[in-house]
Every structure is written in structure tokens, then in C-alpha cells.
Write a protein that holds these residues in place. Structure first.
Motif, PDB file in Angstrom:
ATOM      1  N   LYS A   1      15.587 -28.930 -43.907  1.00 25.77           N
ATOM      2  CA  LYS A   1      15.266 -30.533 -44.585  1.00 25.77           C
ATOM      3  C   LYS A   1      13.930 -30.905 -43.792  1.00 25.77           C
TER       4      LYS A   1
ATOM      5  N   ASP B   1      18.612 -36.821 -36.825  1.00 19.58           N
ATOM      6  CA  ASP B   1      18.403 -36.852 -38.467  1.00 19.58           C
ATOM      7  C   ASP B   1      16.958 -36.346 -38.413  1.00 19.58           C
ATOM      8  N   PRO B   2      16.939 -35.860 -39.835  1.00 15.80           N
ATOM      9  CA  PRO B   2      15.618 -34.899 -40.028  1.00 15.80           C
ATOM     10  C   PRO B   2      14.295 -35.856 -39.865  1.00 15.80           C
ATOM     11  N   ASP B   3      14.392 -37.001 -40.082  1.00 12.80           N
ATOM     12  CA  ASP B   3      13.084 -37.919 -39.793  1.00 12.80           C
ATOM     13  C   ASP B   3      12.572 -37.797 -38.364  1.00 12.80           C
ATOM     14  N   GLU B   4      13.619 -37.946 -37.379  1.00 21.51           N
ATOM     15  CA  GLU B   4      13.187 -37.905 -36.161  1.00 21.51           C
ATOM     16  C   GLU B   4      12.810 -36.710 -35.682  1.00 21.51           C
TER      17      GLU B   4
ATOM     18  N   ILE C   1      19.530 -28.802 -40.581  1.00 22.83           N
ATOM     19  CA  ILE C   1      18.636 -30.189 -40.335  1.00 22.83           C
ATOM     20  C   ILE C   1      17.186 -29.611 -40.382  1.00 22.83           C
TER      21      ILE C   1
ATOM     22  N   GLU D   1      11.229 -29.164 -45.533  1.00 22.78           N
ATOM     23  CA  GLU D   1      10.860 -29.610 -46.696  1.00 22.78           C
ATOM     24  C   GLU D   1       9.939 -30.934 -46.600  1.00 22.78           C
TER      25      GLU D   1
END
Lengths: 182, 361
Positions: B273, B347-350, B270, B276
Motif C-alpha cells: 500500500k 499505518d501506510p501513511d506514516e 502494508i 501504491e
């Protein structure tokens, strides 16, 4: 290339196996793949989803916040994943069992009446392959030949006689998918 | 299956294939989600018909770990696998194996706890794996795979280290790595060792007394305190040697990093990502992924602490590895934690949001 896909529906619809066949087909074309199921106390009728990533480069996270493509096979999954499609992305849904269709206008929405088609063809169990055919018509992530190879690889030999029916289902899906907005 | 064939399988299945291929002599286990595919795959592959490897579904985790103890005591390559609650049950046996210096492999495909908890992925057994779990001053060699390929590769590595140091080794994975399918190239076949080879490699093994030597006794019991202290000192010297020689880690995009994420296993995937996404916004983030959780890569983290403005420990738990990171950097830079609990995978956004809130502000 990189395609981040979520496939979501009820347990028993073939969500996980559809993802598995797509992943196998991509592997056979030399691509990187991850297949990440939301596993749970599995049961027919419970929710099931799987994240499949196909890429020409190594894949970082198998778990994602947003997706290029969502394949939605029931209403709860639509509510959960419609907001998670990237702007400009794709949402494919089966009309059967969706009472409130998708509303977003910044993504490409396609409908595929795979459940009806599977019933008409008297091939209910190939429902998921009809949906896969629809996906491959919109996004040719893998060739149909690779999908057939993947089926030969993943199905036990005693079921290989069913491969022509699966091919028929994939081709049917390619035919019947239609755009809902544009 | 040919040796170099690229195939697609779950992490749990890869462990089973790798066990057979590395010449494992015995697997003893009891089913528990999310690792039951290890035992299922082994029984499907029937290695007792090919390599002669024994596979036993024990009556409980307690029985399984003590079968491993017995098998390892004869110098055989023995292993078990379970998930968090099952590994808790095994702690007594693990401490006894550490005390008796038995090389063996324990695999924990972690799920959310405490208690029976949930069957979803978690990394909340970091403390248990790296700080004991069982009683006494002992250490396990702990490897943390982050992909299906490493699930396969680390089986042989773990056995190699276990035998090199006469110490139990653990593969600490989680439900995500166990259940996920990815591309894997299975390791080549190694034959199981012959009795003569075992005798040469493990002169301590209880294989039946030969004339000309005394009995080999496998025990962790020593009632004379002076002797027991000497045993402990010998163990500590061995642990120091492992710490000096066996630290493994991966650095990813650290060269120009202003911030560092530390993460292991699926959290490290995770994190890549997150990097990135953060770099796309102009935030230079790197990753240090401990591959051995013990011995912990303190030195490389300490080195990077001179370069970065802050460290985020991304763990699928309430903050466990963060303690080792803080010890390593000794207050030089802020070290914050982010994680989700109870079987939820961040998840990557959080994580990008958490990175900004906690470190960049």
C-alpha cells in the motif's frame, strides 16, 4: 472497484459479524476481500472495530490510514474515525448514543436510526443487519441475494429460521437511512 | 468441503485445515492469544475420526514441544503452534530437536513483548526465530507468510523442507495474519504416510528395532568433544546446503525502483500500500519480501542495492531484520528502519512519511 470500510462501535453490537457477512457476500460475488478485526480483550461494552476491504483486484494492506466509508455506532468511534474518512467519502452513523453528530462538510453524512427501528420491530438482535441494509442502499457493494446466501453460510443451521427476519431488517435499513448533509 | 472450494477464513483456521490436509500425524499445543483458533479449529474438525491425526491439548508449552520431540523421533509429522511467550518456553525443546535432527513444525503467531507483553500483533521474535533462541550452533528453516493463503500453503511446504533436511522448521506469522480473514483455496488432501512409507523415508526413526539392524537412538548428547565437533560440522554443512538451495523471496515493482522497502509478513502487505501511495506521488519504490527469513535472501538484496538509493526495513519491531539487510548490502547504500512497537501496526501513511524523512530528505 474497491471499497475500504471501517465498522466501529461497542462490543456486542454485532460489528464483527456485520463485517463478516459483508465479506462473505463479496466473496460469493467473486471479489477479493479482507476482514481485519482490531482484536483485544473482548467484552460486551468494550470498543470493537473491523476493517473490511472489498475489491475486484488483489488487496495490498489490510490495515489502512483512511477509509472510503465509515460506519459508526458509538461516540468514541465517531471521534476516532470521522477524521479518517477520505474527502468525498461516506460516513453512516446510528443516531442512538451519538451526542455530538459529525461536523465534516467534505464528506457525505448519513444517519440511520437502526437502534430505534430494531426496538420498534422487536428484533433487537438484527440491529446490525439494519445498518448493513442502510450501507447497501447507499453503496450497493453486494446484492441482497448474496447477503442472504452469506447468512445461510455463516449461521449454524439451527438459526436458519432467523434468515427471513434478517432480510426484513436489511430492507428496513434500506428504507430508513437518510442523508444529513448534501 | 470440496477440495477446490474458495472459502473465507482466519489465518489460524487455515493452518488447522492445512495440517489435516497435508497428512500431519500429530498436533500438540497449549492455547494462547492470538493463535488459539489453531487448536480450537482442530478440535472442532476432529481429525482423529477421519485421518487418524492426533490432537492433544498439552498441560503446558514445555509438554507440547517435548511431545513433538517424541513424535518426530518416530518419523511422524508432528507440529505445535503458540505465540511469543509460549514459543520462548519451547526454546529448549527446539534446540534439542535441532541437535537430534528431528523434522518438525513450530508455528509462532507473534504478539508484542517482551515478557507477557500484549496480545496485539508484533514481529519482535525475528531474532529468536532466525538466530537461535535456544542454545548452540543451530538454525531453523523459517517461513514468513503474508496472507491467509500462505498460512495454508506453508504448512505442507514447511513439513516438506523439514523432512528433506531432517531439521525443525518454523512458520513465523503474527497476530494480524492469524486473526485476519481472507479468501483461501485449501490444499488438496494427502493421506498420512503408512508405517512402511515412514520406515523407507526415515531410516533413522525409532520405530522399534527390526532384526538385522542396530538400535536407532534419538539424542542430542555426545560427551566426546571430537565426536561432537564432527556432529556440528555435519550440521553446518547441512545449513550451508539449505542456504544454497532454499532461499525464497518475492520482488514487487523493483524493476524501476529508486528506493527499496524490505518487509516480511503483515508488514509486507502494508508496504504494498505504501508503494501504491508513494508511486502516486512520483516516488519509485519497490518491495523485496523475504519469504524464508532463514535462509535470508541476501543475494537479491545485494543485487538491488546496486540499483536503489536507499533501503527501508519496515518491521513491526524496533529493528531486527535490518541487521541482516545491512550485512547483505555491506555499506553500499543507506539502510534505515521504521516500525511501531507494543502491538501497534504501522499505518501506510506514516510509513510513506518515514520513507521520505529517512531516505529521500
Amino acid at each position: 472497484m474497491k471499497e475500504e470500510i471501517i465498522i466501529a462501535g461497542f462490543g456486542g453490537q454485532g460489528v464483527l459479524s456485520m463485517g463478516k457477512i459483508l465479506a462473505y457476500a463479496a466473496l460469493m460475488e467473486g471479489k477479493e476481500v479482507t476482514w481485519m478485526p482490531a482484536y483485544g480483550p473482548e467484552q460486551r461494552g468494550g470498543t470493537a472495530n473491523v476493517t473490511v476491504i472489498v475489491s475486484s483486484d488483489p488487496i495490498s494492506s489490510p490495515i489502512l490510514s483512511t477509509y472510503d466509508t465509515a460506519i459508526i455506532l458509538n461516540q468514541p468511534s465517531l471521534e476516532k474515525f470521522e477524521p479518517k474518512v477520505k474527502p468525498g467519502g461516506t460516513l453512516i452513523y446510528d443516531g442512538y448514543g451519538i451526542n455530538n453528530p459529525p461536523t465534516r462538510t467534505d464528506i457525505n453524512v448519513y444517519e440511520i436510526n437502526a437502534m430505534d427501528a430494531a426496538a420498534e420491530m422487536n428484533l433487537i438482535k438484527t440491529f446490525n443487519m439494519i445498518v448493513l441494509g442502510g450501507l447497501l442502499h447507499i453503496h450497493p457493494i453486494v446484492g441482497i441475494e448474496s447477503v442472504l446466501k452469506a447468512l445461510r453460510k455463516t449461521l449454524p443451521e439451527r438459526h436458519h429460521k432467523l434468515i427471513p427476519q434478517n432480510e426484513e431488517a436489511i430492507r428496513k435499513g434500506m428504507e430508513i437511512i437518510k442523508i444529513k448533509n448534501s | 468441503m470440496t477440495e477446490q472450494e474458495v472459502t473465507l477464513m482466519k489465518g489460524n483456521e487455515a493452518i488447522a485445515h492445512a495440517a489435516i490436509r497435508c497428512g500431519c500425524d500429530g498436533y500438540f499445543g497449549y492455547p494462547i492469544t492470538p493463535q488459539s483458533e489453531v487448536l480450537e479449529t482442530l478440535t472442532e474438525l476432529k481429525p482423529w475420526e477421519t485421518t487418524g491425526m492426533v490432537v492433544v491439548q498439552a498441560e503446558s508449552e514445555l509438554a507440547a514441544i517435548n511431545m513433538v520431540y517424541g513424535g518426530s523421533g518416530t518419523g511422524k509429522k508432528c507440529m505445535t503452534s503458540s505465540s511469543s511467550p509460549g514459543v520462548s518456553l519451547m526454546q529448549e525443546g527446539i534446540s534439542y530437536m535441532a541437535g537430534a535432527e528431528l523434522p518438525s513444525l513450530i508455528i509462532n503467531v507473534m504478539r508484542g513483548g517482551p515478557g507477557l507483553g500484549t496480545i496485539q500483533p508484533s514481529q519482535a521474535d525475528y531474532f529468536q526465530a532466525t538466530k537461535g533462541g535456544g542454545h548452540g550452533d543451530y538454525r531453523l528453516i523459517v517461513l514468513a507468510p503474508d496472507c491467509v493463503q500462505e498460512m495454508a500453503d506453508f504448512v505442507d511446504l514447511a513439513f516438506t523442507l523439514a523432512f528433506k533436511y531432517r531439521n525443525p522448521a518454523m512458520i513465523l506469522a503474527d497476530g494480524a495474519i492469524g486473526q485476519m480473514m481472507e479468501k483461501v483455496v485449501l490444499p488438496p488432501f494427502k493421506p498420512r504416510r503408512t508405517e512402511e512409507e515412514i520406515e523407507a523415508e526415515c531410516p533413522w526413526a525409532a520405530m522399534g528395532r527390526k532384526s538385522g539392524r542396530g538400535s536407532n537412538v534419538i539424542t542430542s548428547l555426545e560427551l566426546r568433544s571430537e565426536e561432537m565437533e564432527q556432529i556440528n560440522l555435519r550440521l553446518q554443512a547441512k545449513y550451508a546446503e539449505i542456504e544454497a538451495n532454499e532461499v525464497r523471496y518475492e520482488e514487487y515493482m523493483c524493476e524501476d525502483a529508486d528506493y527499496l522497502i524490505c518487509a516480511f509478513g503483515s508488514a509486507a502487505r502494508i508496504a504494498k500500500k505504501v508503494i501504491e501511495n508513494a508511486r502516486a506521488e512520483g516516488i519509485k519504490v519497490g518491495l523485496l519480501r523475504p519469504i524464508t527469513l532463514w535462509p535470508f535472501p541476501s543475494k537479491p538484496i545485494q543485487k538491488l542495492s546496486k540499483q536503489v538509493k536507499g533501503i527501508l526495513s519496515l518491521e513491526i519491531n524496533a529493528g531486527q531484520m535490518i541487521e541482516d539487510i545491512r550485512l547483505a548490502v555491506n555499506g553500499k547504500v543507506p539502510v534505515e528502519h521504521f516500525g511501531r512497537l507494543g502491538g501497534i501496526i504501522p499505518d501506510p501513511d506514516e510509513v510513506v512519511d518515514a520513507l521520505k524523512q529517512k531516505l529521500i530528505k
